[in-house]
Write a protein that holds these residues in place. Structure first.
Motif, PDB file in Angstrom:
ATOM      1  N   VAL A  76      59.143  38.154  48.172  1.00 12.59           N
ATOM      2  CA  VAL A  76      60.285  39.565  48.112  1.00 12.59           C
ATOM      3  C   VAL A  76      60.563  40.568  48.333  1.00 12.59           C
ATOM      4  CG1 VAL A  76      62.279  39.759  46.546  1.00 12.59           C
ATOM      5  CG2 VAL A  76      62.149  37.417  47.346  1.00 12.59           C
ATOM      6  N   ALA A  77      59.424  40.364  47.573  1.00  5.41           N
ATOM      7  CA  ALA A  77      58.436  42.248  47.168  1.00  5.41           C
ATOM      8  C   ALA A  77      58.357  42.707  48.117  1.00  5.41           C
ATOM      9  CB  ALA A  77      58.022  42.321  45.470  1.00  5.41           C
ATOM     10  N   ARG A  78      57.393  41.350  49.279  1.00  8.57           N
ATOM     11  CA  ARG A  78      57.137  41.743  50.221  1.00  8.57           C
ATOM     12  C   ARG A  78      58.143  42.583  51.448  1.00  8.57           C
ATOM     13  NH1 ARG A  78      56.498  40.317  55.293  1.00  8.57           N
ATOM     14  NH2 ARG A  78      57.563  38.110  55.294  1.00  8.57           N
ATOM     15  N   ARG A  79      59.044  41.333  51.612  1.00 14.41           N
ATOM     16  CA  ARG A  79      60.641  41.725  52.083  1.00 14.41           C
ATOM     17  C   ARG A  79      61.115  42.883  52.052  1.00 14.41           C
ATOM     18  NH1 ARG A  79      62.897  36.085  53.683  1.00 14.41           N
ATOM     19  NH2 ARG A  79      61.897  34.783  54.656  1.00 14.41           N
ATOM     20  N   LEU A  80      60.996  42.944  50.846  1.00 14.68           N
ATOM     21  CA  LEU A  80      61.949  44.846  49.666  1.00 14.68           C
ATOM     22  C   LEU A  80      61.355  46.039  50.137  1.00 14.68           C
ATOM     23  CD1 LEU A  80      63.037  43.866  46.977  1.00 14.68           C
ATOM     24  CD2 LEU A  80      64.358  44.589  48.984  1.00 14.68           C
ATOM     25  N   ASP A  81      59.374  45.804  50.577  1.00 12.60           N
ATOM     26  CA  ASP A  81      58.562  46.656  51.152  1.00 12.60           C
ATOM     27  C   ASP A  81      59.196  47.147  52.847  1.00 12.60           C
ATOM     28  OD1 ASP A  81      57.597  47.426  48.790  1.00 12.60           O
ATOM     29  OD2 ASP A  81      56.295  46.159  48.950  1.00 12.60           O
ATOM     30  N   LEU A  82      58.815  46.302  53.198  1.00  8.69           N
ATOM     31  CA  LEU A  82      59.154  45.855  54.916  1.00  8.69           C
ATOM     32  C   LEU A  82      60.543  46.806  55.335  1.00  8.69           C
ATOM     33  CD1 LEU A  82      57.488  43.050  56.262  1.00  8.69           C
ATOM     34  CD2 LEU A  82      57.397  44.825  56.265  1.00  8.69           C
ATOM     35  N   THR A  83      61.519  46.349  54.214  1.00 10.58           N
ATOM     36  CA  THR A  83      62.649  47.553  54.266  1.00 10.58           C
ATOM     37  C   THR A  83      62.889  48.551  53.994  1.00 10.58           C
ATOM     38  OG1 THR A  83      64.062  45.228  54.032  1.00 10.58           O
ATOM     39  CG2 THR A  83      65.689  47.340  53.719  1.00 10.58           C
ATOM     40  N   MET A  84      62.501  48.807  52.996  1.00  9.10           N
ATOM     41  CA  MET A  84      62.294  50.083  52.436  1.00  9.10           C
ATOM     42  C   MET A  84      61.463  50.871  53.461  1.00  9.10           C
ATOM     43  SD  MET A  84      62.137  49.880  48.319  1.00  9.10           S
ATOM     44  CE  MET A  84      59.930  49.593  48.563  1.00  9.10           C
ATOM     45  N   ASP A  85      60.361  50.637  53.979  1.00  6.66           N
ATOM     46  CA  ASP A  85      59.312  51.210  55.302  1.00  6.66           C
ATOM     47  C   ASP A  85      60.722  51.249  56.146  1.00  6.66           C
ATOM     48  OD1 ASP A  85      57.363  51.753  53.625  1.00  6.66           O
ATOM     49  OD2 ASP A  85      56.535  49.555  54.617  1.00  6.66           O
ATOM     50  N   ALA A  86      61.740  50.827  57.036  1.00  4.54           N
ATOM     51  CA  ALA A  86      62.195  50.255  58.094  1.00  4.54           C
ATOM     52  C   ALA A  86      63.132  51.758  57.584  1.00  4.54           C
ATOM     53  CB  ALA A  86      63.016  49.536  58.393  1.00  4.54           C
ATOM     54  N   ILE A  87      63.872  51.455  56.160  1.00  2.47           N
ATOM     55  CA  ILE A  87      65.217  52.441  56.193  1.00  2.47           C
ATOM     56  C   ILE A  87      64.545  53.874  56.375  1.00  2.47           C
ATOM     57  CG2 ILE A  87      65.930  53.195  54.770  1.00  2.47           C
ATOM     58  CD1 ILE A  87      66.902  50.706  53.291  1.00  2.47           C
ATOM     59  N   ARG A  88      63.725  53.471  55.179  1.00  4.67           N
ATOM     60  CA  ARG A  88      62.490  55.081  56.051  1.00  4.67           C
ATOM     61  C   ARG A  88      62.128  55.873  57.102  1.00  4.67           C
ATOM     62  NH1 ARG A  88      59.361  53.347  51.470  1.00  4.67           N
ATOM     63  NH2 ARG A  88      60.270  53.484  49.586  1.00  4.67           N
ATOM     64  N   GLY A  89      61.965  54.991  57.619  1.00  4.38           N
ATOM     65  CA  GLY A  89      61.662  55.079  59.551  1.00  4.38           C
ATOM     66  C   GLY A  89      63.123  55.298  60.393  1.00  4.38           C
ATOM     67  N   VAL A  90      64.135  54.802  60.221  1.00  2.22           N
ATOM     68  CA  VAL A  90      64.916  55.391  61.067  1.00  2.22           C
ATOM     69  C   VAL A  90      66.145  56.296  59.554  1.00  2.22           C
ATOM     70  CG1 VAL A  90      67.834  54.368  60.634  1.00  2.22           C
ATOM     71  CG2 VAL A  90      65.986  53.195  60.777  1.00  2.22           C
ATOM     72  N   LEU A  91      65.265  57.308  58.455  1.00  2.00           N
ATOM     73  CA  LEU A  91      65.667  58.300  58.358  1.00  2.00           C
ATOM     74  C   LEU A  91      65.061  59.178  58.728  1.00  2.00           C
ATOM     75  CD1 LEU A  91      66.180  57.144  54.685  1.00  2.00           C
ATOM     76  CD2 LEU A  91      68.367  57.428  56.083  1.00  2.00           C
ATOM     77  N   SER A  92      64.017  59.334  58.867  1.00  2.00           N
ATOM     78  CA  SER A  92      62.801  60.139  59.383  1.00  2.00           C
ATOM     79  C   SER A  92      63.112  61.056  60.896  1.00  2.00           C
ATOM     80  CB  SER A  92      61.687  59.626  59.253  1.00  2.00           C
ATOM     81  OG  SER A  92      61.181  58.813  60.610  1.00  2.00           O
ATOM     82  N   ARG A  93      63.695  59.603  61.637  1.00  2.00           N
ATOM     83  CA  ARG A  93      64.401  59.920  62.623  1.00  2.00           C
ATOM     84  C   ARG A  93      65.427  60.653  62.831  1.00  2.00           C
ATOM     85  NH1 ARG A  93      64.619  54.423  65.279  1.00  2.00           N
ATOM     86  NH2 ARG A  93      63.679  53.713  63.486  1.00  2.00           N
ATOM     87  N   TYR A  94      66.514  60.343  61.986  1.00  2.00           N
ATOM     88  CA  TYR A  94      67.883  61.427  61.920  1.00  2.00           C
ATOM     89  C   TYR A  94      68.009  62.472  61.375  1.00  2.00           C
ATOM     90  CZ  TYR A  94      70.568  57.068  63.601  1.00  2.00           C
ATOM     91  OH  TYR A  94      70.900  56.403  64.580  1.00  2.00           O
ATOM     92  N   GLU A  95      66.490  62.538  60.187  1.00  2.00           N
ATOM     93  CA  GLU A  95      66.512  64.239  59.274  1.00  2.00           C
ATOM     94  C   GLU A  95      65.402  64.576  60.694  1.00  2.00           C
ATOM     95  OE1 GLU A  95      64.291  63.253  56.470  1.00  2.00           O
ATOM     96  OE2 GLU A  95      66.298  61.831  55.174  1.00  2.00           O
ATOM     97  N   SER A  96      65.153  64.387  61.861  1.00  2.00           N
ATOM     98  CA  SER A  96      64.229  65.740  62.212  1.00  2.00           C
ATOM     99  C   SER A  96      65.426  66.092  63.336  1.00  2.00           C
ATOM    100  CB  SER A  96      63.176  65.303  63.404  1.00  2.00           C
ATOM    101  OG  SER A  96      62.343  64.385  61.955  1.00  2.00           O
TER     102      SER A  96
END
Length: 96
Positions: A76-96
């Motif tokens: 679960v911790a591994r999947r949460l890390d992956l999900t948070m990384d994916a969310i950060r990636g999506v957010l960084s694309r929209y912030e730029s």
């Protein structure tokens, strides 16, 4: 004199025999009580051994369950890390 000593010796012997029989009865009663108490102790030991075996099995099952939960927790911790990384990636694309 021989006749008065005879019954006295016989009475003394009878008295010693009665005392010996009384002591024997007491010894037999004590032995029976000791055997009864020993049987009770053996039953208690058997019950404690059965409880110990049951508790050991419970402990083994609990340890297995803990190991399984730790494995699930890591996944679960591994999947949460992956999900948070994916969310950060999506957010960084929209912030730029």
């Amino acid at each position: 004199m021989g006749s008065t000593t005879g019954p006295s010796r016989l009475e003394a012997s009878a008295s010693r025999l009665k005392s010996a029989l009384a002591a024997l009865e007491i010894a037999v009663a004590r032995k029976a009580e000791a055997e009864r108490q020993q049987a009770v102790v053996h039953k208690q030991v058997d019950a404690l051994q059965a409880d110990r075996a049951r508790l050991a099995e419970d402990l083994d099952r609990s340890a297995d369950r803990v190991a399984g939960l730790e494995s699930v927790n890591r996944e679960v911790a591994r999947r949460l890390d992956l999900t948070m990384d994916a969310i950060r990636g999506v957010l960084s694309r929209y912030e730029s």
